[in-house]
Design a protein around this motif. Sequence first.
Motif, mmCIF file in Angstrom:
data_model
loop_
_atom_site.group_PDB
_atom_site.id
_atom_site.type_symbol
_atom_site.label_atom_id
_atom_site.label_comp_id
_atom_site.label_asym_id
_atom_site.label_seq_id
_atom_site.Cartn_x
_atom_site.Cartn_y
_atom_site.Cartn_z
ATOM 1 N N LYS A 131 0.809 -1.209 0.000
ATOM 2 C CA LYS A 131 0.000 0.000 0.000
ATOM 3 C C LYS A 131 0.849 1.269 0.000
ATOM 4 O O LYS A 131 0.388 2.326 -0.446
ATOM 5 N N ALA A 172 -5.689 0.438 -2.033
ATOM 6 C CA ALA A 172 -5.523 0.992 -0.686
ATOM 7 C C ALA A 172 -6.645 0.569 0.233
ATOM 8 O O ALA A 172 -6.476 0.494 1.453
ATOM 9 N N VAL A 177 -5.668 -6.642 -1.404
ATOM 10 C CA VAL A 177 -4.673 -5.581 -1.563
ATOM 11 C C VAL A 177 -4.049 -5.642 -2.946
ATOM 12 O O VAL A 177 -3.832 -4.608 -3.590
#
Length: 360
Positions: A131, A172, A177
Amino acid sequence: MAKARLKHSREGASEEPVNGKRSRVERSQTPESDQENTMTQTQSRSHNKTSVTRIRNRGDNASASEEPSIGIVERVELTDFMCHEHADVNLCHKVNFITGQNGSGKSAILTGLVIALGGKASATNRAPNLKEFIREGRTRAVVRVHLRNRGSEAYHPELFGDMIIIERQINATGGTVSQFKVRNASTGEIVSRKKEDVVAITDHMAIQVDNPINILSQDAAREFLASTSPDKMYHFFLKGTQLFQLREDLEVVRQAITRSEASISRKKEVLPEMKAEKKRWEDHYQDMSQARDISTRMEQLSCQMAWAMVKEAESEVHTIDEGIDVFQKKMSKIDQKVDAEKEAIDAINQEAEELNDQAQ
């Protein structure tokens, strides 16, 4: 097997070494050189100015068939990745120099290449998790790598064609993810969404993103240059030759063997009991089978007995019918005799009456 090498310039380098490299390239273009060097520069479409210098070396008798067929990184695309809003970098099949000011995103191109090919965030030494690679203010980042896939050693060309696009999207928010998409560049069709297929492609093309011999990041290069102790140099050697990974794999195999042996030992201990249990169940099954056969036989005999009774009754009825026919025939004969006797009596009576009449 030929592979593309992406040489990454250090962000901390001064302008003087870069100029020195360019001078050496210019000197290599003199008539005394055996090869003709063609330099082209393409500008990355990013909010930072990062240029890519591609050096193509063509011999006088070179042909297109001599170029490597698979594993060549021909293009890298970054969208909202690190400092790049959008970067589209086209690469040649030999040596590429990426130059630019500090903080212009040179390292981001190499990092994007590692991430797109399935590398972990920790392998880049740039962020603790994926991220962190998303551009500030954005909710997702996308990295794409175009890999050449031609020739007799191509990886499933019937599915992926002569160019494979590996795309990795980093989110995010949300439960997932990271998401992979492997496309056929010719058709644009998504062939796979599994990381296992990305690993299979990179293994087939001998691309090892965690091998410093294949991809040497700034931090790894700095560590290598600063390493003077034999231990650190040997550790780098183990990583570069994949002996370190081989040792870890060997340890995993040993642990698996130990677990398997322990499991075999436990199963050997309970094997006699399991065999006895198996024998009991086999006997029980045999008894049940015999009982089922007996029940089936009884049902069959019941049906046979019912039909036997029907047959016997039909036989008795037939015998009685035959007796009735015999009696009916006898009755018919008796009736005929009675009728004949009646006629004889009537004739006698009539004759007697006639005699009486004559006597009077």
